[in-house]
Write an enzyme that holds these catalytic residues in place. Structure first.
Site, PDB file in Angstrom:
ATOM      1  N   PHE A 440      -2.200 -13.614  54.781  1.00 26.02           N
ATOM      2  CA  PHE A 440      -1.524 -12.920  53.659  1.00 26.02           C
ATOM      3  C   PHE A 440      -0.055 -12.620  53.963  1.00 26.02           C
ATOM      4  CE2 PHE A 440      -3.715  -8.429  54.359  1.00 26.02           C
ATOM      5  CZ  PHE A 440      -3.090  -8.295  55.577  1.00 26.02           C
ATOM      6  N   GLU A 441       0.630 -12.169  52.910  1.00 31.53           N
ATOM      7  CA  GLU A 441       2.090 -11.973  52.974  1.00 31.53           C
ATOM      8  C   GLU A 441       2.819 -13.277  53.284  1.00 31.53           C
ATOM      9  OE1 GLU A 441       3.856  -9.973  51.760  1.00 31.53           O
ATOM     10  OE2 GLU A 441       2.199  -8.619  51.353  1.00 31.53           O
ATOM     11  N   GLY A 442       2.349 -14.355  52.696  1.00 34.63           N
ATOM     12  CA  GLY A 442       2.929 -15.671  52.971  1.00 34.63           C
ATOM     13  C   GLY A 442       2.250 -16.228  54.196  1.00 34.63           C
ATOM     14  N   GLN A 447       5.897 -19.145  56.492  1.00 37.82           N
ATOM     15  CA  GLN A 447       6.903 -18.419  57.309  1.00 37.82           C
ATOM     16  C   GLN A 447       7.706 -19.420  58.133  1.00 37.82           C
ATOM     17  OE1 GLN A 447       7.248 -15.277  56.734  1.00 37.82           O
ATOM     18  NE2 GLN A 447       5.379 -15.225  55.520  1.00 37.82           N
TER      19      GLN A 447
END
Ligand SMILES: Cc1cc2nc3c(=O)[nH]c(=O)nc-3n(C[C@H](O)[C@H](O)[C@H](O)COP(=O)(O)OP(=O)(O)OC[C@H]3O[C@@H](n4cnc5c(N)ncnc54)[C@H](O)[C@@H]3O)c2cc1C
Length: 594
Positions: A440-442, A447
């Site tokens: 999650f969060e990319g 990234q």
């Protein structure tokens, strides 16, 4: 049952001896955070984490969250009580802006608080950190009225927050987002759509939940350029700001998932819910990035935190469990067998975890300090340089600390042998909980590509050049210092690998973008290793300066640093070699050959 002890001493070492935080007393909020106050706050947080949050970690995993027929959600037993204790401690808004009720304390201090909380109970901690992300986004992009209406209650912890991006058909590719926002006569919007995987989307901890929702205003352009950001409160506010009518946003279900069972991951249905535009129309993704960047750093800390707590329990087990004899002869002949800790292969795993944890903590705190400088310095050039550092290090911290953090939870589980696979010892929970941090969060692949595809070329590579110059300057200053050579020489070699990889991308990615894509994860790992190696060198300097007090703790730092340089930093060579083979073999097969 696993235990947890917050590493207060190591945090104090990094803050005072490595980063010399006292040098930043010119920044607002720093004089209020003198070393004795910081130590007291950390000790108090440690007590909460060790005695309140950690014992609930297994309860949360076992009991999970429950959705009731009316759409309400109960958090696991004990979570609500713990949440209000945490609120009473004043921790939630510790770094938030004072004009809205925060304490304005440096984030270099509150990131340490966050690590302790994530180690003790990641699912619980996520209820508290999403509110702070919402505060950052509203503070940066909201109107004066929105700030006055929402920030004080979010900062006090009376209300919680969420970030609502993901939809059933899109997570990474938000350009496909379908949630609609129909303008109403009073400047509000009617929000209609479905969001999935929303962390803390519904729960019983607070009176209100402030959802920050991405949606497309009717008639907006397709793709990411047509997305806007909205505040959608669970309960609408009266004119005086009090909680009023229920808004048309409900939890349709709770996802059944691999880990973090104590956090309610919700399908959220927006059925014509009232929403309020934050910032300019069609600039929502830009505004949401404020929340996402804060959240990405927080997720990196989650990776470190799971690694730390797993390591601590593996150490206890490795000292207690008896199996075999040391290769060099029995170390504990009075016992039927030696403890696991005598074995070199077990040591390999323990040292890998600890050498990572200490350097990762320093990297997180160093970057948090840059964040404070970026937000608080009066000097524009200093702010710019710190902001560049944040942009560069955010994908590295998110990607590398979660990849290695997860790998470390597996090392720790391995040390428990078969017992690591059994729920009773709690090690398999750390593995399951840590796994989400890579997604999650990319997802981490995203990234890595952010680092190579966007950050490398941004502002003519200004952030990269500054980072390389800082590390190279450090190495040059120690040129010829024999005592530092075992640490500085490997760092110099690894920096050389990083520079070579950077040049290789500049020469080979423009002609074939897949050369960038196929090597980006290796590049992110290479970058992370150099950054962690630099942290070890700074810690060695600080430990040597401390060494005069004759304690063995500082000598241990030199051993850990040597281990990192010999066994971990050496991996940069393999990363560089893989990058330089390019994308040909990766991309050669047609899709239908798979
Ligand atoms: C427990 C949990 C909690 C979550 N909490 C929230 C939340 O609070 N709010 C929220 O909005 N979302 C949340 N999410 C969603 C999460 O952020 C997404 O799952 C994640 O961003 C990935 O999106 P996706 O699942 O749609 O995967 P996809 O976008 O389908 O990607 C699948 C894989 O393909 C790779 N990939 C995709 N596109 C590319 C590309 N262009 N180049 C290279 N590789 C690519 C990705 O890296 C990934 O590995 C949560 C998810 C979970 C499981």
């Amino acid at each position: 049952m696993p235990t947890y002890k917050a590493p207060v001493d190591h945090v104090m070492f990094v803050l005072n001896d490595v980063l010399h935080v006292e040098r930043y007393n010119n920044l607002p909020g720093f004089t209020e955070a003198s070393p004795d106050i910081v130590e007291a706050v950390l000790a108090e947080t440690a007590k909460f984490c060790e005695e309140v949050a950690a014992p609930l970690n297994r309860v949360g995993d076992r009991e999970g969250c429950r959705r009731h027929p009316d759409g309400s959600v109960s958090t696991p037993p004990g979570f609500k009580d713990a949440y209000w204790k945490f609120v009473a401690g004043g921790w939630i808004g510790a770094s938030a802006p004072p004009e809205y009720g925060g304490q304005g304390l440096p984030t270099v201090m509150t990131q340490a608080v966050r690590e302790f909380l994530y180690s003790s109970n990641m699912a619980f901690a996520m209820y508290t950190s999403l509110a702070m992300g919402a505060v950052a986004a509203i503070y940066a992009h909201g109107s004066a009225e929105q700030k006055a209406r929402y920030l004080p209650k979010l900062i006090s912890g009376e209300w919680a927050g969420t970030m609502d991006l993901t939809e059933p058909h899109c997570g990474t590719d938000l350009g496909q987002l379908r949630t609609r926002a129909a303008p109403l006569a009073d400047d509000s919007f009617k929000i209609t759509g479905t969001k999935i995987f929303i962390s803390a989307g519904e729960h019983d901890l607070t009176d209100n939940i402030i959802h920050l929702v991405l949606a497309r205003i009717d008639g907006a352009p397709a793709g990411t350029k047509g997305i806007s950001l909205f505040i959608v409160p669970k309960f609408l506010l009266d004119t005086d700001g009090a909680v009023g009518a229920r808004n048309a946003v409900t939890c349709g279900s709770i996802e059944e998932k691999m880990g973090i069972h104590g956090n309610a991951t919700c399908v959220m249905n927006y059925d014509g819910a009232t929403g309020f535009l934050v910032g300019e129309p069609h600039r929502g993704l830009f505004a949401m990035f404020t929340m996402m960047n804060a959240a990405r750093l927080a997720v990196g800390v989650q990776g470190l935190a799971q690694s730390e707590v797993a390591y601590q329990n593996a150490v206890i087990y490795a000292k207690e469990r008896l199996a075999g004899r040391a290769l060099t002869g029995a170390k504990f002949p009075q016992l039927p067998a030696d403890p696991l800790i005598v074995h070199a292969d077990v040591r390999r795993m323990l040292m890998t975890m600890r050498a990572f944890n200490e350097a990762a903590r320093a990297l997180v705190l160093w970057t948090a300090l840059k964040g404070d400088i970026a937000r608080r310095s009066a000097d524009a050039a200093e702010r710019q340089a710190a902001d560049d550092h944040m942009g560069l290090l955010t994908p590295v911290i998110k990607g590398v600390l979660t990849d290695l953090g997860f790998a470390n939870t597996v090392h720790a589980q391995q040390i428990f042998g078969g017992h690591g696979y059994i729920a009773e010892h709690g090690m398999e929970q750390f593995v399951r909980d840590a796994r989400i941090t890579m997604i999650f969060e990319g997802a981490n692949g995203i990234q890595a590509f952010d680092l190579v595809g966007r950050k490398l070329a941004k502002d003519g590579g200004r952030a990269f050049k500054a980072f390389f110059a800082e590390v190279a300057g450090y190495i040059k200053e120690r040129d010829g210092a024999a005592a530092m050579a075992p640490y500085v020489k490997p760092l110099e070699r690894a920096l050389g690998d990083l520079r070579e990889a950077t040049t290789w991308f500049a020469q080979n990615a423009p002609s074939d973008p897949n050369n960038g894509g196929s090597g980006s994860t290796d590049y992110m790992q290479l970058f992370g290793l150099v950054a962690l190696g630099y942290m070890w060198c700074l810690m060695v300097d600080a430990a040597k300066a401390k060494g005069a007090d004759g304690t063995t703790t500082w000598e241990q730092k030199l051993v850990l640093a040597r281990f990192f340089m010999e066994k971990m930093l050496s991996a940069t060579t393999a990363h560089l070699a893989r990058i330089k083979t390019g994308a040909a073999s990766t991309m050669a097969l047609p899709a239908d050959a798979f």
